[in-house]
Scaffold this motif. Sequence first.
Motif, PDB file in Angstrom:
ATOM      1  N   ALA A  68      18.630  -6.289  -2.071  1.00 35.24           N
ATOM      2  CA  ALA A  68      18.270  -5.693  -2.869  1.00 35.24           C
ATOM      3  C   ALA A  68      17.263  -6.711  -3.831  1.00 35.24           C
ATOM      4  CB  ALA A  68      19.048  -5.198  -4.144  1.00 35.24           C
ATOM      5  N   ALA A  69      17.457  -8.011  -3.724  1.00 35.16           N
ATOM      6  CA  ALA A  69      16.700  -9.253  -4.572  1.00 35.16           C
ATOM      7  C   ALA A  69      15.510  -9.490  -3.812  1.00 35.16           C
ATOM      8  CB  ALA A  69      17.650 -10.512  -4.625  1.00 35.16           C
ATOM      9  N   ILE A  70      15.975  -9.542  -2.376  1.00 35.31           N
ATOM     10  CA  ILE A  70      14.712  -9.404  -1.372  1.00 35.31           C
ATOM     11  C   ILE A  70      13.663  -8.470  -1.387  1.00 35.31           C
ATOM     12  CG2 ILE A  70      13.874  -9.645   1.175  1.00 35.31           C
ATOM     13  CD1 ILE A  70      16.556 -11.356   1.564  1.00 35.31           C
ATOM     14  N   PHE A  71      14.348  -7.318  -1.512  1.00 33.43           N
ATOM     15  CA  PHE A  71      13.453  -5.918  -1.590  1.00 33.43           C
ATOM     16  C   PHE A  71      12.711  -5.985  -2.871  1.00 33.43           C
ATOM     17  CE2 PHE A  71      12.599  -1.659  -2.281  1.00 33.43           C
ATOM     18  CZ  PHE A  71      12.239  -1.154  -1.264  1.00 33.43           C
ATOM     19  N   GLY A  72      13.283  -6.401  -4.175  1.00 32.03           N
ATOM     20  CA  GLY A  72      12.628  -6.218  -5.410  1.00 32.03           C
ATOM     21  C   GLY A  72      11.529  -7.171  -5.358  1.00 32.03           C
ATOM     22  N   TRP A  73      11.654  -8.459  -4.824  1.00 35.65           N
ATOM     23  CA  TRP A  73      10.776  -9.466  -4.858  1.00 35.65           C
ATOM     24  C   TRP A  73       9.457  -8.909  -3.750  1.00 35.65           C
ATOM     25  CZ3 TRP A  73       8.946 -12.499  -0.465  1.00 35.65           C
ATOM     26  CH2 TRP A  73       8.136 -13.469  -0.912  1.00 35.65           C
ATOM     27  N   LEU A  74       9.869  -8.449  -2.675  1.00 38.74           N
ATOM     28  CA  LEU A  74       8.670  -7.873  -1.826  1.00 38.74           C
ATOM     29  C   LEU A  74       7.780  -6.722  -2.448  1.00 38.74           C
ATOM     30  CD1 LEU A  74      10.675  -7.585   1.656  1.00 38.74           C
ATOM     31  CD2 LEU A  74       8.709  -9.220   0.838  1.00 38.74           C
ATOM     32  N   ILE A  75       8.505  -6.008  -3.252  1.00 37.69           N
ATOM     33  CA  ILE A  75       7.750  -4.685  -3.755  1.00 37.69           C
ATOM     34  C   ILE A  75       6.939  -5.193  -4.887  1.00 37.69           C
ATOM     35  CG2 ILE A  75       9.067  -3.008  -2.774  1.00 37.69           C
ATOM     36  CD1 ILE A  75      10.466  -2.371  -5.427  1.00 37.69           C
ATOM     37  N   THR A  76       7.328  -6.129  -5.824  1.00 32.78           N
ATOM     38  CA  THR A  76       6.749  -6.725  -7.018  1.00 32.78           C
ATOM     39  C   THR A  76       5.898  -7.742  -6.648  1.00 32.78           C
ATOM     40  OG1 THR A  76       8.725  -8.229  -7.288  1.00 32.78           O
ATOM     41  CG2 THR A  76       8.824  -5.906  -8.538  1.00 32.78           C
ATOM     42  N   ARG A  77       5.967  -8.528  -5.813  1.00 27.17           N
ATOM     43  CA  ARG A  77       4.947  -9.560  -5.481  1.00 27.17           C
ATOM     44  C   ARG A  77       3.492  -9.188  -5.023  1.00 27.17           C
ATOM     45  NH1 ARG A  77       4.050 -11.436  -0.053  1.00 27.17           N
ATOM     46  NH2 ARG A  77       3.519 -13.263  -0.688  1.00 27.17           N
ATOM     47  N   ARG A  78       3.568  -7.940  -4.732  1.00 20.71           N
ATOM     48  CA  ARG A  78       2.065  -7.383  -4.295  1.00 20.71           C
ATOM     49  C   ARG A  78       1.416  -6.884  -5.328  1.00 20.71           C
ATOM     50  NH1 ARG A  78       2.370  -2.123  -3.688  1.00 20.71           N
ATOM     51  NH2 ARG A  78       4.282  -0.853  -3.643  1.00 20.71           N
ATOM     52  N   ARG A  79       2.199  -6.675  -6.473  1.00 21.98           N
ATOM     53  CA  ARG A  79       1.353  -6.065  -7.893  1.00 21.98           C
ATOM     54  C   ARG A  79       0.434  -7.185  -8.506  1.00 21.98           C
ATOM     55  NH1 ARG A  79       6.412  -4.308 -10.955  1.00 21.98           N
ATOM     56  NH2 ARG A  79       4.876  -3.237 -12.418  1.00 21.98           N
ATOM     57  N   ALA A  80      -0.422  -6.736  -8.764  1.00 21.58           N
ATOM     58  CA  ALA A  80      -1.457  -7.639  -9.731  1.00 21.58           C
ATOM     59  C   ALA A  80      -0.820  -8.068 -10.785  1.00 21.58           C
ATOM     60  CB  ALA A  80      -2.908  -7.033  -9.846  1.00 21.58           C
ATOM     61  N   PRO A  81      -1.221  -9.463 -11.199  1.00 15.78           N
ATOM     62  CA  PRO A  81      -0.509 -10.036 -12.556  1.00 15.78           C
ATOM     63  C   PRO A  81      -1.061  -8.955 -13.681  1.00 15.78           C
ATOM     64  CG  PRO A  81      -1.325 -11.595 -11.287  1.00 15.78           C
ATOM     65  CD  PRO A  81      -1.417 -10.399 -10.594  1.00 15.78           C
ATOM     66  N   ALA A  82      -2.077  -8.577 -13.529  1.00 18.02           N
ATOM     67  CA  ALA A  82      -2.526  -7.750 -15.021  1.00 18.02           C
ATOM     68  C   ALA A  82      -1.620  -6.350 -15.140  1.00 18.02           C
ATOM     69  CB  ALA A  82      -4.004  -7.324 -14.521  1.00 18.02           C
ATOM     70  N   THR A  83      -1.428  -5.821 -14.006  1.00 21.78           N
ATOM     71  CA  THR A  83      -0.845  -4.387 -13.663  1.00 21.78           C
ATOM     72  C   THR A  83       0.559  -4.805 -14.208  1.00 21.78           C
ATOM     73  OG1 THR A  83      -1.743  -3.716 -11.877  1.00 21.78           O
ATOM     74  CG2 THR A  83       0.369  -2.702 -12.376  1.00 21.78           C
TER      75      THR A  83
END
Length: 292
Positions: free
Chosen positions: A273-288
Amino acid sequence: MDSPLVSVGLPLALAVIMFGLGLSLTVGDFTRIAKTPRIVAIALVCQVLLLPAIAFGLVLAFGLSPILAVGMMLLAASPGGTTANLYSHLFRGDVALNVSLTAVNSVIAVVTVPVVTNFAIGYFEPDGAGSLGLQLGKVVQVFAIVLVPVAIGMLVRHLSPAFADRMDRPVRIGSALVLLLVIVGTVVAERDTLGSSLADVGAIAVAFCLFSLAIGYFVPRLLGAAERQSIACSMEIGIHNSTIAITIAISVLDSTEMAIPAAVYGVLMFPLAAIFGWLITRRRAPATVAAE
Protein backbone atom coordinates in the motif's frame (compact mmCIF):
# COMPACT_ATOMS: atom_id res chain seq x y z
CA MET A 1 -8.10 -25.53 18.69
CA ASP A 2 -8.44 -24.84 22.42
CA SER A 3 -5.25 -22.90 23.08
CA PRO A 4 -5.35 -19.59 24.98
CA LEU A 5 -4.48 -17.85 21.69
CA VAL A 6 -7.84 -18.93 20.32
CA SER A 7 -10.10 -18.87 23.36
CA VAL A 8 -8.84 -15.59 24.84
CA GLY A 9 -6.14 -13.99 22.71
CA LEU A 10 -7.90 -13.68 19.38
CA PRO A 11 -11.22 -12.25 20.62
CA LEU A 12 -9.32 -9.87 22.90
CA ALA A 13 -7.03 -8.80 20.07
CA LEU A 14 -9.91 -8.03 17.76
CA ALA A 15 -11.82 -6.29 20.56
CA VAL A 16 -8.87 -3.94 21.15
CA ILE A 17 -8.62 -3.11 17.45
CA MET A 18 -12.35 -2.54 17.00
CA PHE A 19 -12.55 -0.54 20.25
CA GLY A 20 -9.82 1.68 18.86
CA LEU A 21 -11.90 2.13 15.71
CA GLY A 22 -14.91 3.08 17.83
CA LEU A 23 -12.89 5.74 19.65
CA SER A 24 -12.38 7.49 16.32
CA LEU A 25 -16.04 7.32 15.22
CA THR A 26 -19.12 9.44 15.83
CA VAL A 27 -22.68 9.14 14.62
CA GLY A 28 -21.80 11.83 12.10
CA ASP A 29 -19.39 9.45 10.40
CA PHE A 30 -22.36 7.27 9.47
CA THR A 31 -24.60 10.16 8.39
CA ARG A 32 -21.82 11.86 6.39
CA ILE A 33 -22.29 9.34 3.59
CA ALA A 34 -25.44 11.26 2.60
CA LYS A 35 -23.16 14.05 1.34
CA THR A 36 -21.31 11.80 -1.10
CA PRO A 37 -23.68 8.87 -1.70
CA ARG A 38 -22.38 8.11 -5.20
CA ILE A 39 -18.75 7.80 -4.12
CA VAL A 40 -19.71 5.66 -1.13
CA ALA A 41 -21.85 3.44 -3.37
CA ILE A 42 -18.97 3.00 -5.85
CA ALA A 43 -16.55 2.08 -3.06
CA LEU A 44 -19.00 -0.36 -1.48
CA VAL A 45 -19.68 -2.08 -4.82
CA CYS A 46 -15.93 -2.50 -5.29
CA GLN A 47 -15.53 -3.79 -1.74
CA VAL A 48 -18.57 -6.06 -1.50
CA LEU A 49 -18.93 -7.37 -5.07
CA LEU A 50 -15.76 -6.86 -7.11
CA LEU A 51 -13.21 -8.00 -4.52
CA PRO A 52 -14.81 -11.39 -3.79
CA ALA A 53 -15.18 -11.92 -7.56
CA ILE A 54 -11.51 -11.05 -8.12
CA ALA A 55 -10.45 -13.30 -5.24
CA PHE A 56 -12.54 -16.15 -6.61
CA GLY A 57 -10.90 -15.81 -10.02
CA LEU A 58 -7.41 -15.66 -8.50
CA VAL A 59 -8.09 -18.71 -6.32
CA LEU A 60 -9.10 -20.71 -9.38
CA ALA A 61 -6.18 -19.41 -11.43
CA PHE A 62 -3.61 -20.20 -8.72
CA GLY A 63 -5.20 -23.55 -7.89
CA LEU A 64 -5.20 -23.13 -4.13
CA SER A 65 -6.15 -26.03 -1.90
CA PRO A 66 -9.80 -25.92 -0.72
CA ILE A 67 -8.96 -24.81 2.82
CA LEU A 68 -6.68 -21.97 1.64
CA ALA A 69 -9.22 -21.01 -1.03
CA VAL A 70 -11.89 -20.49 1.63
CA GLY A 71 -9.39 -18.50 3.69
CA MET A 72 -8.71 -16.26 0.72
CA MET A 73 -12.42 -15.67 0.15
CA LEU A 74 -12.89 -14.92 3.84
CA LEU A 75 -10.14 -12.32 3.59
CA ALA A 76 -11.74 -10.79 0.48
CA ALA A 77 -15.03 -10.37 2.37
CA SER A 78 -13.43 -8.70 5.39
CA PRO A 79 -13.93 -4.93 5.74
CA GLY A 80 -11.25 -2.26 5.50
CA GLY A 81 -8.75 -1.96 8.32
CA THR A 82 -8.31 1.04 10.59
CA THR A 83 -4.79 1.59 9.21
CA ALA A 84 -6.40 2.65 5.93
CA ASN A 85 -7.16 6.01 7.58
CA LEU A 86 -3.49 6.56 8.36
CA TYR A 87 -2.35 5.62 4.87
CA SER A 88 -5.00 7.86 3.34
CA HIS A 89 -3.72 10.75 5.46
CA LEU A 90 -0.11 10.09 4.44
CA PHE A 91 -0.98 10.17 0.73
CA ARG A 92 -3.40 13.11 0.96
CA GLY A 93 -6.60 11.14 0.60
CA ASP A 94 -10.03 12.12 1.91
CA VAL A 95 -9.68 10.79 5.46
CA ALA A 96 -13.26 11.74 6.38
CA LEU A 97 -14.45 9.48 3.56
CA ASN A 98 -12.17 6.72 4.88
CA VAL A 99 -13.67 6.96 8.34
CA SER A 100 -17.21 6.81 6.95
CA LEU A 101 -16.40 3.84 4.71
CA THR A 102 -14.75 1.97 7.59
CA ALA A 103 -17.80 2.56 9.77
CA VAL A 104 -20.27 1.39 7.13
CA ASN A 105 -18.10 -1.55 6.02
CA SER A 106 -17.80 -2.80 9.59
CA VAL A 107 -21.59 -3.00 9.82
CA ILE A 108 -22.09 -4.55 6.39
CA ALA A 109 -19.45 -7.18 7.17
CA VAL A 110 -21.85 -8.79 9.64
CA VAL A 111 -23.81 -9.99 6.61
CA THR A 112 -21.24 -10.14 3.81
CA VAL A 113 -18.58 -12.17 5.65
CA PRO A 114 -20.94 -15.09 6.43
CA VAL A 115 -22.49 -15.01 2.95
CA VAL A 116 -19.19 -15.01 1.03
CA THR A 117 -17.56 -17.52 3.35
CA ASN A 118 -20.52 -19.87 3.21
CA PHE A 119 -20.47 -19.71 -0.59
CA ALA A 120 -16.75 -20.54 -0.60
CA ILE A 121 -17.21 -23.46 1.80
CA GLY A 122 -20.04 -24.83 -0.33
CA TYR A 123 -18.06 -24.44 -3.56
CA PHE A 124 -14.61 -25.65 -2.47
CA GLU A 125 -15.82 -28.15 0.16
CA PRO A 126 -12.71 -28.19 2.37
CA ASP A 127 -12.30 -31.14 4.71
CA GLY A 128 -13.24 -30.53 8.32
CA ALA A 129 -14.66 -27.01 7.90
CA GLY A 130 -17.98 -26.06 9.34
CA SER A 131 -20.33 -23.56 7.76
CA LEU A 132 -20.74 -19.94 8.72
CA GLY A 133 -23.92 -19.55 6.72
CA LEU A 134 -26.51 -17.24 8.15
CA GLN A 135 -27.22 -19.37 11.19
CA LEU A 136 -28.24 -17.18 14.09
CA GLY A 137 -25.48 -18.39 16.42
CA LYS A 138 -22.73 -17.72 13.89
CA VAL A 139 -24.07 -14.29 12.94
CA VAL A 140 -24.26 -13.34 16.61
CA GLN A 141 -20.62 -14.37 17.04
CA VAL A 142 -19.53 -12.21 14.12
CA PHE A 143 -21.72 -9.35 15.38
CA ALA A 144 -20.15 -9.53 18.83
CA ILE A 145 -16.61 -9.75 17.46
CA VAL A 146 -17.00 -6.80 15.11
CA LEU A 147 -19.61 -4.35 16.35
CA VAL A 148 -19.87 -4.48 20.14
CA PRO A 149 -16.34 -3.11 20.75
CA VAL A 150 -16.98 -0.43 18.11
CA ALA A 151 -20.18 0.63 19.87
CA ILE A 152 -18.38 0.78 23.23
CA GLY A 153 -15.62 2.89 21.73
CA MET A 154 -18.16 5.27 20.21
CA LEU A 155 -19.93 5.54 23.57
CA VAL A 156 -16.64 6.37 25.29
CA ARG A 157 -15.96 9.07 22.69
CA HIS A 158 -19.47 10.50 23.14
CA LEU A 159 -19.10 10.64 26.93
CA SER A 160 -15.52 11.95 26.94
CA PRO A 161 -14.14 13.23 23.62
CA ALA A 162 -10.97 14.49 25.32
CA PHE A 163 -10.22 11.06 26.76
CA ALA A 164 -10.88 9.44 23.39
CA ASP A 165 -8.46 11.86 21.72
CA ARG A 166 -5.77 11.12 24.32
CA MET A 167 -6.25 7.39 23.89
CA ASP A 168 -6.23 7.47 20.09
CA ARG A 169 -2.47 7.16 19.63
CA PRO A 170 -1.86 4.56 22.39
CA VAL A 171 -4.74 2.41 21.14
CA ARG A 172 -3.51 2.63 17.54
CA ILE A 173 -0.04 1.53 18.63
CA GLY A 174 -1.55 -1.20 20.77
CA SER A 175 -3.72 -2.33 17.87
CA ALA A 176 -0.68 -2.61 15.60
CA LEU A 177 1.17 -4.65 18.22
CA VAL A 178 -1.85 -6.86 18.78
CA LEU A 179 -2.19 -7.44 15.04
CA LEU A 180 1.48 -8.42 14.91
CA LEU A 181 1.02 -10.86 17.80
CA VAL A 182 -2.03 -12.40 16.14
CA ILE A 183 -0.13 -12.92 12.88
CA VAL A 184 2.91 -14.34 14.68
CA GLY A 185 0.69 -16.64 16.73
CA THR A 186 -1.07 -17.89 13.60
CA VAL A 187 2.23 -18.49 11.83
CA VAL A 188 3.68 -20.35 14.82
CA ALA A 189 0.58 -22.51 15.11
CA GLU A 190 1.00 -23.52 11.47
CA ARG A 191 4.81 -23.76 11.51
CA ASP A 192 4.78 -27.39 10.37
CA THR A 193 3.05 -26.51 7.10
CA LEU A 194 4.19 -22.89 6.92
CA GLY A 195 6.69 -23.35 4.09
CA SER A 196 4.24 -24.90 1.68
CA SER A 197 1.43 -22.53 2.75
CA LEU A 198 3.57 -19.45 2.15
CA ALA A 199 4.62 -20.79 -1.22
CA ASP A 200 0.97 -21.34 -2.09
CA VAL A 201 -0.39 -18.09 -0.68
CA GLY A 202 2.40 -15.51 -1.07
CA ALA A 203 1.96 -14.83 -4.79
CA ILE A 204 -1.83 -14.73 -4.69
CA ALA A 205 -1.74 -12.43 -1.66
CA VAL A 206 0.48 -9.97 -3.53
CA ALA A 207 -1.73 -10.19 -6.64
CA PHE A 208 -4.92 -9.71 -4.66
CA CYS A 209 -3.49 -6.74 -2.76
CA LEU A 210 -2.41 -5.00 -5.96
CA PHE A 211 -5.77 -5.69 -7.59
CA SER A 212 -7.56 -4.32 -4.51
CA LEU A 213 -5.51 -1.13 -4.43
CA ALA A 214 -5.82 -0.59 -8.19
CA ILE A 215 -9.57 -1.25 -8.29
CA GLY A 216 -10.08 1.03 -5.30
CA TYR A 217 -8.27 3.87 -7.05
CA PHE A 218 -9.01 3.56 -10.76
CA VAL A 219 -12.69 2.54 -10.69
CA PRO A 220 -13.81 5.60 -8.66
CA ARG A 221 -11.45 7.82 -10.67
CA LEU A 222 -12.90 6.61 -13.99
CA LEU A 223 -16.40 7.19 -12.64
CA GLY A 224 -15.69 10.82 -11.81
CA ALA A 225 -14.45 10.75 -8.22
CA ALA A 226 -11.93 13.38 -7.18
CA GLU A 227 -8.29 12.42 -6.70
CA ARG A 228 -8.44 12.60 -2.91
CA GLN A 229 -11.61 10.50 -2.83
CA SER A 230 -10.05 7.89 -5.12
CA ILE A 231 -6.97 7.64 -2.89
CA ALA A 232 -9.22 7.15 0.13
CA CYS A 233 -11.17 4.41 -1.65
CA SER A 234 -7.94 2.71 -2.71
CA MET A 235 -6.59 2.52 0.82
CA GLU A 236 -9.94 1.46 2.26
CA ILE A 237 -10.35 -1.36 -0.27
CA GLY A 238 -6.70 -2.46 -0.34
CA ILE A 239 -6.03 -2.51 3.41
CA HIS A 240 -8.22 -5.24 4.91
CA ASN A 241 -8.97 -5.92 8.55
CA SER A 242 -7.12 -9.22 8.42
CA THR A 243 -7.64 -9.74 12.16
CA ILE A 244 -11.35 -10.31 11.54
CA ALA A 245 -10.57 -12.96 8.94
CA ILE A 246 -8.02 -14.64 11.21
CA THR A 247 -10.39 -14.62 14.18
CA ILE A 248 -13.30 -16.10 12.24
CA ALA A 249 -11.09 -18.74 10.61
CA ILE A 250 -9.64 -19.93 13.91
CA SER A 251 -12.30 -19.20 16.52
CA VAL A 252 -15.47 -19.81 14.48
CA LEU A 253 -14.40 -22.25 11.76
CA ASP A 254 -11.72 -23.95 13.90
CA SER A 255 -9.05 -23.89 11.19
CA THR A 256 -5.65 -22.29 11.67
CA GLU A 257 -4.66 -23.19 8.12
CA MET A 258 -7.63 -21.21 6.81
CA ALA A 259 -6.19 -18.15 8.59
CA ILE A 260 -2.87 -18.30 6.71
CA PRO A 261 -4.00 -16.16 3.71
CA ALA A 262 -5.14 -13.37 6.05
CA ALA A 263 -1.95 -13.59 8.12
CA VAL A 264 0.25 -13.39 5.02
CA TYR A 265 -1.86 -10.57 3.58
CA GLY A 266 -1.69 -8.73 6.91
CA VAL A 267 2.09 -8.53 6.56
CA LEU A 268 2.32 -7.79 2.84
CA MET A 269 -0.43 -5.17 2.51
CA PHE A 270 1.43 -2.44 4.40
CA PRO A 271 4.56 -2.15 2.19
CA LEU A 272 2.48 -2.74 -0.95
CA ALA A 273 0.00 0.00 0.00
CA ALA A 274 2.90 2.36 0.75
CA ILE A 275 4.50 1.69 -2.65
CA PHE A 276 1.18 2.04 -4.45
CA GLY A 277 0.38 5.29 -2.63
CA TRP A 278 3.78 6.69 -3.55
CA LEU A 279 3.35 5.74 -7.20
CA ILE A 280 -0.08 7.33 -7.61
CA THR A 281 0.88 10.54 -5.80
CA ARG A 282 4.36 11.17 -7.22
CA ARG A 283 2.96 11.83 -10.69
CA ARG A 284 0.66 14.56 -9.40
CA ALA A 285 1.84 18.11 -9.98
CA PRO A 286 2.92 19.93 -6.80
CA ALA A 287 0.37 22.64 -7.59
CA THR A 288 -2.42 20.09 -7.64
CA VAL A 289 -1.35 18.64 -4.31
CA ALA A 290 -1.11 22.09 -2.77
CA ALA A 291 -4.55 23.01 -4.08
CA GLU A 292 -6.08 19.98 -2.37
